[in-house]
Design a protein around this motif. Structure first.
Motif, PDB file in Angstrom:
ATOM      1  N   MET A   1     -26.776 -55.597  -1.300  1.00 10.24           N
ATOM      2  CA  MET A   1     -28.068 -54.926  -2.150  1.00 10.24           C
ATOM      3  C   MET A   1     -28.873 -55.397  -3.290  1.00 10.24           C
ATOM      4  SD  MET A   1     -27.548 -51.300  -4.363  1.00 10.24           S
ATOM      5  CE  MET A   1     -28.597 -50.717  -5.468  1.00 10.24           C
ATOM      6  N   ALA A   2     -30.109 -55.636  -3.029  1.00  7.49           N
ATOM      7  CA  ALA A   2     -30.879 -56.195  -4.429  1.00  7.49           C
ATOM      8  C   ALA A   2     -30.567 -55.727  -5.742  1.00  7.49           C
ATOM      9  CB  ALA A   2     -32.207 -56.371  -3.950  1.00  7.49           C
ATOM     10  N   ASP A   3     -30.651 -56.522  -6.623  1.00 12.30           N
ATOM     11  CA  ASP A   3     -30.190 -56.037  -8.009  1.00 12.30           C
ATOM     12  C   ASP A   3     -31.446 -55.443  -8.303  1.00 12.30           C
ATOM     13  OD1 ASP A   3     -30.744 -57.131 -11.087  1.00 12.30           O
ATOM     14  OD2 ASP A   3     -28.379 -56.391 -10.705  1.00 12.30           O
ATOM     15  N   VAL A   4     -31.372 -54.337  -9.246  1.00 12.79           N
ATOM     16  CA  VAL A   4     -32.521 -53.720  -9.919  1.00 12.79           C
ATOM     17  C   VAL A   4     -33.434 -54.424 -10.518  1.00 12.79           C
ATOM     18  CG1 VAL A   4     -31.352 -52.529 -11.750  1.00 12.79           C
ATOM     19  CG2 VAL A   4     -33.252 -51.389 -10.387  1.00 12.79           C
ATOM     20  N   ASP A   5     -32.794 -55.082 -11.416  1.00 13.28           N
ATOM     21  CA  ASP A   5     -33.817 -56.132 -12.346  1.00 13.28           C
ATOM     22  C   ASP A   5     -34.539 -57.108 -11.537  1.00 13.28           C
ATOM     23  OD1 ASP A   5     -32.684 -54.855 -14.570  1.00 13.28           O
ATOM     24  OD2 ASP A   5     -31.112 -56.267 -14.927  1.00 13.28           O
ATOM     25  N   ASP A   6     -34.231 -57.488 -10.555  1.00 12.42           N
ATOM     26  CA  ASP A   6     -34.874 -58.460  -9.482  1.00 12.42           C
ATOM     27  C   ASP A   6     -35.928 -57.875  -8.691  1.00 12.42           C
ATOM     28  OD1 ASP A   6     -32.948 -60.352 -10.047  1.00 12.42           O
ATOM     29  OD2 ASP A   6     -31.820 -60.189  -8.241  1.00 12.42           O
ATOM     30  N   VAL A   7     -35.772 -56.593  -8.521  1.00 13.55           N
ATOM     31  CA  VAL A   7     -36.804 -55.775  -7.869  1.00 13.55           C
ATOM     32  C   VAL A   7     -37.724 -55.654  -8.882  1.00 13.55           C
ATOM     33  CG1 VAL A   7     -37.447 -53.629  -6.875  1.00 13.55           C
ATOM     34  CG2 VAL A   7     -35.086 -54.746  -6.069  1.00 13.55           C
ATOM     35  N   ARG A   8     -37.409 -55.163 -10.118  1.00 14.32           N
ATOM     36  CA  ARG A   8     -38.412 -54.900 -11.105  1.00 14.32           C
ATOM     37  C   ARG A   8     -39.178 -55.989 -11.301  1.00 14.32           C
ATOM     38  NH1 ARG A   8     -33.932 -51.994 -14.664  1.00 14.32           N
ATOM     39  NH2 ARG A   8     -34.178 -49.786 -14.216  1.00 14.32           N
ATOM     40  N   ARG A   9     -38.766 -57.156 -11.247  1.00 11.76           N
ATOM     41  CA  ARG A   9     -39.449 -58.612 -11.666  1.00 11.76           C
ATOM     42  C   ARG A   9     -40.355 -58.924 -10.419  1.00 11.76           C
ATOM     43  NH1 ARG A   9     -34.425 -60.225 -14.106  1.00 11.76           N
ATOM     44  NH2 ARG A   9     -33.575 -60.927 -12.143  1.00 11.76           N
ATOM     45  N   GLU A  10     -39.904 -58.634  -9.353  1.00  9.75           N
ATOM     46  CA  GLU A  10     -40.841 -58.835  -8.163  1.00  9.75           C
ATOM     47  C   GLU A  10     -41.817 -57.837  -8.283  1.00  9.75           C
ATOM     48  OE1 GLU A  10     -42.420 -60.937  -5.031  1.00  9.75           O
ATOM     49  OE2 GLU A  10     -40.520 -61.518  -6.364  1.00  9.75           O
ATOM     50  N   LEU A  11     -41.500 -56.613  -8.666  1.00  7.72           N
ATOM     51  CA  LEU A  11     -42.704 -55.737  -8.616  1.00  7.72           C
ATOM     52  C   LEU A  11     -43.696 -55.858  -9.873  1.00  7.72           C
ATOM     53  CD1 LEU A  11     -43.521 -52.825  -7.713  1.00  7.72           C
ATOM     54  CD2 LEU A  11     -42.139 -51.579  -9.323  1.00  7.72           C
ATOM     55  N   GLY A  12     -43.081 -56.427 -10.819  1.00  4.51           N
ATOM     56  CA  GLY A  12     -44.302 -56.917 -11.865  1.00  4.51           C
ATOM     57  C   GLY A  12     -45.273 -58.034 -11.323  1.00  4.51           C
ATOM     58  N   ARG A  13     -44.629 -58.802 -10.295  1.00  2.07           N
ATOM     59  CA  ARG A  13     -45.737 -59.887  -9.865  1.00  2.07           C
ATOM     60  C   ARG A  13     -46.772 -59.331  -8.831  1.00  2.07           C
ATOM     61  NH1 ARG A  13     -40.893 -63.085 -10.619  1.00  2.07           N
ATOM     62  NH2 ARG A  13     -40.007 -62.519  -8.549  1.00  2.07           N
ATOM     63  N   GLN A  14     -46.574 -58.236  -8.349  1.00  2.00           N
ATOM     64  CA  GLN A  14     -47.243 -57.811  -7.317  1.00  2.00           C
ATOM     65  C   GLN A  14     -48.507 -56.876  -7.680  1.00  2.00           C
ATOM     66  OE1 GLN A  14     -46.678 -59.091  -4.105  1.00  2.00           O
ATOM     67  NE2 GLN A  14     -45.008 -59.925  -4.883  1.00  2.00           N
ATOM     68  N   THR A  15     -49.527 -56.782  -7.015  1.00  2.00           N
ATOM     69  CA  THR A  15     -50.787 -56.093  -7.277  1.00  2.00           C
ATOM     70  C   THR A  15     -51.236 -55.286  -6.080  1.00  2.00           C
ATOM     71  OG1 THR A  15     -52.222 -57.542  -7.078  1.00  2.00           O
ATOM     72  CG2 THR A  15     -51.544 -57.477  -9.197  1.00  2.00           C
ATOM     73  N   GLY A  16     -51.651 -54.055  -6.420  1.00  2.68           N
ATOM     74  CA  GLY A  16     -52.457 -53.471  -5.279  1.00  2.68           C
ATOM     75  C   GLY A  16     -51.228 -52.598  -4.071  1.00  2.68           C
ATOM     76  N   ALA A  17     -51.704 -52.702  -2.986  1.00  3.51           N
ATOM     77  CA  ALA A  17     -50.783 -52.043  -1.916  1.00  3.51           C
ATOM     78  C   ALA A  17     -49.540 -52.895  -1.778  1.00  3.51           C
ATOM     79  CB  ALA A  17     -51.486 -52.207  -0.736  1.00  3.51           C
ATOM     80  N   ALA A  18     -49.755 -54.112  -2.175  1.00  2.00           N
ATOM     81  CA  ALA A  18     -48.307 -55.194  -1.977  1.00  2.00           C
ATOM     82  C   ALA A  18     -47.285 -54.584  -2.562  1.00  2.00           C
ATOM     83  CB  ALA A  18     -48.559 -56.630  -2.370  1.00  2.00           C
ATOM     84  N   ARG A  19     -47.547 -53.742  -3.828  1.00  7.18           N
ATOM     85  CA  ARG A  19     -46.414 -53.137  -4.606  1.00  7.18           C
ATOM     86  C   ARG A  19     -45.561 -52.119  -3.801  1.00  7.18           C
ATOM     87  NH1 ARG A  19     -46.515 -53.386 -10.113  1.00  7.18           N
ATOM     88  NH2 ARG A  19     -46.017 -50.857 -10.268  1.00  7.18           N
ATOM     89  N   VAL A  20     -46.135 -51.549  -2.741  1.00  2.00           N
ATOM     90  CA  VAL A  20     -45.426 -50.714  -2.183  1.00  2.00           C
ATOM     91  C   VAL A  20     -43.938 -50.606  -1.519  1.00  2.00           C
ATOM     92  CG1 VAL A  20     -45.809 -49.081   0.112  1.00  2.00           C
ATOM     93  CG2 VAL A  20     -47.510 -49.456  -1.675  1.00  2.00           C
ATOM     94  N   PRO A  21     -43.770 -51.813  -0.765  1.00  2.00           N
ATOM     95  CA  PRO A  21     -42.519 -52.018  -0.513  1.00  2.00           C
ATOM     96  C   PRO A  21     -41.532 -52.415  -1.568  1.00  2.00           C
ATOM     97  CG  PRO A  21     -43.767 -53.730   0.175  1.00  2.00           C
ATOM     98  CD  PRO A  21     -44.698 -52.795  -0.035  1.00  2.00           C
ATOM     99  N   HIS A  22     -41.761 -52.979  -2.546  1.00  2.00           N
ATOM    100  CA  HIS A  22     -41.177 -52.924  -3.732  1.00  2.00           C
ATOM    101  C   HIS A  22     -40.853 -51.831  -4.415  1.00  2.00           C
ATOM    102  CE1 HIS A  22     -41.354 -57.403  -2.990  1.00  2.00           C
ATOM    103  NE2 HIS A  22     -42.677 -57.277  -3.019  1.00  2.00           N
ATOM    104  N   LEU A  23     -41.797 -51.088  -4.581  1.00  2.00           N
ATOM    105  CA  LEU A  23     -41.811 -49.701  -5.112  1.00  2.00           C
ATOM    106  C   LEU A  23     -40.710 -48.643  -4.333  1.00  2.00           C
ATOM    107  CD1 LEU A  23     -45.419 -48.723  -5.911  1.00  2.00           C
ATOM    108  CD2 LEU A  23     -43.486 -48.889  -7.479  1.00  2.00           C
ATOM    109  N   GLN A  24     -40.646 -48.897  -3.087  1.00  2.00           N
ATOM    110  CA  GLN A  24     -39.878 -48.178  -2.032  1.00  2.00           C
ATOM    111  C   GLN A  24     -38.324 -48.633  -2.409  1.00  2.00           C
ATOM    112  OE1 GLN A  24     -42.170 -48.627   1.328  1.00  2.00           O
ATOM    113  NE2 GLN A  24     -42.120 -46.547   1.713  1.00  2.00           N
TER     114      GLN A  24
END
Length: 609
Positions: A1-24
């Protein structure tokens, strides 16, 4: 399972619709943490709120009509309901939850499992509209004679529960609770029929709330789709929420609801058959999908709880759990894998039909779980190294020594391999015999075999001198110049039965009379002392006729995949190896094919001897 902090950091680097898989992914992690902490636990509210925020943003990226919008709406509506009920959330959680769940259920693309959950959740939210807020005083405020919007909400809730009951049954426990919820909704509607308010009906409905609360708690959070599976091992979409509150007064028996409709809107077995075919398991395991896995687990559980459940029905459930463990890889993945192994063992303990056995091996390979000791023991008994089962993506190999299954190719087989096929591969360098299936192996392994030279019988055909030459390879035996079907059936106890005769019009043996010995006649015969080998002429139906002789009691058959005009040279070398060199039949066939090449290309062995 991915670490929640890693997911938050990756989410912060994305914009627009590219955020959707990381939000999910963020919503999945935080929802899972919330369910594991327990519904209504104050310490888990931050995780629930973050999951709602992530799904709310993801949902807004999907346009109406998008096939992915409905599942997100269903999950977001479920979490809003959890916050509204479990944490005294604002009325906007209730209203938005109703809107989202209504939207999700209007989509034909919503999978079966999330659809059932969405109806249950929507029904309970509608009941909250009907009831208002049930607080410590145990009163039902804002209900006036005539009911108004509250009665309409209760009717809508009853409709949701009826649809759940009219569909495939997930489990008896879920059915019982849903019936209780339907009784609650109908009780409120009854309270406002006629003039004024029926106080007795309102009281019964309130008592039913207490009983429903107890039933939901007894049912367990994870049992909606896996009939008893623990909370942590189910996907967030698969988890119901405890949506009933009330005081601690002893509950009375609820009013008995109407009987479950006799006609269901769908048959779970038929729906399961539409969802996937056994031979697709390899492709599904190569690319696991959580939504598909949820649907498969839900339908398989419903089938297993049906009146016509069969042991083989454990296999789709094991596959669904395996897919979900691979796709999700969350904290519940290990528990899903454990449950999958339990289902696999339950299926393996029964007499599976032939079409289910490849899926059993596929899951054994995927889960690294040896589960067919009877088949591996049979392989060792007959001296085989492996059982091969061809599949669209390769060949499943069950190794006799370890009981483990690997996925290989038909060109690279262990030295002595039994393969489930009608046309074994050529040029493998291995000693290969074909089989109809694993049941045939288990049956043949019980046959007692005698030395092949003990009692040979040879039907001469047109060339008596050539037949005598073959008989001399054994130094003994009976030579028949002509034979009727009854003559052949009387000699099925021979250790080697060589039949040199034309093929009949239905693929049987054309014998003296003239009369045809058919496969059905052979299969119905009773042999006092079996375990021998039959050599069939070119042109007969192979392997159908060979299987008939094996059913009758023989242990092996040699035949041809296609007609040949001059088999004399092949027969001479074959019987020399069988009678003079005492080779095993399968080894003799392989040696003759290698030696005579084109002349013996269609010669094959079936069975274990």
């Amino acid at each position: 399972m991915a670490d929640v902090d890693d997911v938050r950091r990756e989410l912060g680097r994305q914009t627009g619709a590219a955020r959707v898989p990381h939000l999910q992914e963020l919503a999945r992690i935080q929802t899972d943490r919330y369910w594991r902490a327990g519904t209504g636990q104050a310490r888990a509210l931050p995780e629930l709120t973050e999951a709602i925020g992530a799904l709310d943003e993801a949902y807004r990226w999907f346009a109406p009509g998008d096939s992915l919008r409905a599942p997100v709406a269903a999950q977001l509506g479920t979490l809003l309901a959890a916050r509204y009920i479990g944490h005294s959330g604002p009325d906007s959680d209730r209203d938005n939850g109703i809107a989202l769940l209504t939207e999700a259920l209007a989509s034909p693309r919503l999978p079966f499992g999330p659809g059932v959950l969405a109806r249950l959740m929507l029904g309970q939210l509608q009941m909250r509209v009907a009831l208002g807020s049930v607080r410590t005083g145990g009163v039902l405020p804002a209900l006036r004679p005539g009911g108004g919007p509250q009665v309409e909400a209760a009717r809508a809730a009853a409709g949701c529960f009826r649809e759940v009951l009219a569909g495939p049954e997930l489990s008896p426990q879920v059915t019982t609770v849903t019936r209780t919820m339907l009784a609650i909704a109908e009780g409120f509607v009854e309270a406002f029929r006629g003039v004024g308010m029926n106080v007795g009906a309102v009281s019964r409905a309130a008592r039913n709330f207490q009983q429903a609360q107890k039933q939901w708690r007894d049912l367990g959070m994870g049992s909606l789709f896996t009939a008893g599976t623990r909370l942590a091992r189910t996907d967030p979409l698969d988890r119901p929420v405890l949506l009933i509150e009330g005081d601690d007064e002893p509950a009375q028996e609820p009013a008995k609801p109407e009987d479950r409709p006799a006609t269901r809107s769908a048959d779970p077995r038929r729906e399961l058959q539409k969802l996937f075919r056994y031979e697709e398991a390899g492709a599904l395991l190569a690319h696991p999908d959580v939504a598909f896995a949820d649907e498969l687990v839900a339908l398989a559980t419903a089938v297993l709880h049906g009146d016509d459940a069969r042991p083989a029905d454990h296999l789709p459930l094991a596959l669904g759990l395996t897919l979900r463990a691979r796709a999700d890889r969350g904290p519940g993945a290990d528990d899903d894998t454990t449950d999958a192994r339990d289902s696999l063992r339950a299926a393996a303990a029964s007499d599976l039909p032939p079409d289910a056995f490849p899926l059993l091996l596929r899951l054994s390979q995927a889960l690294d779980e040896p589960c067919v000791p009877d088949v591996t023991a049979a392989l060792r008994t007959v001296g085989a190294d492996a059982l091969a089962v061809p599949q669209p993506d390769g060949t499943l190999l069950l190794h006799a020594a370890t009981g483990r299954v690997v996925l290989g190719t038909g060109r690279s087989l262990p030295r002595r391999t039994l393969i489930v096929t009608d046309r074994p591969p050529a040029g493998t360098g291995s000693i290969v015999s074909s089989l109809a299936g694993h049941r045939q192996l288990l049956d043949l392994a019980r046959r007692k075999r005698r030395p092949i030279i003990a009692e040979p019988v040879l039907l001469a055909g047109p060339d008596l001198a050539r037949a005598e030459e073959l008989r001399r390879c054994y130094g003994r035996g009976e030579l028949l110049a002509r034979a009727t079907p009854a003559d052949v059936l009387d000699r099925l106890g021979a250790t080697v039965l060589h039949l040199d005769c034309p093929a009949g019009p239905t693929g049987g043996l054309l014998l003296a009379g003239p009369a045809e010995l058919t496969a059905a006649m052979v299969a119905d015969a009773r042999i006092r002392r079996g375990g021998g080998l039959v050599v069939l002429p070119p042109g007969v139906a192979f392997p159908q006729l060979a299987d008939a002789f094996l059913t009758a009691g023989l242990a092996g058959a040699i035949g041809w995949l296609h007609p040949v005009e001059q088999p004399a040279e092949v027969y001479r070398e074959l019987h020399r190896r069988l009678g003079v060199e005492r080779q095993e039949p399968a080894a003799a066939v392989q040696a003759v094919r290698r030696q005579l090449r084109d002349a013996a290309r269609g010669l094959v062995h079936r069975g274990v001897y």
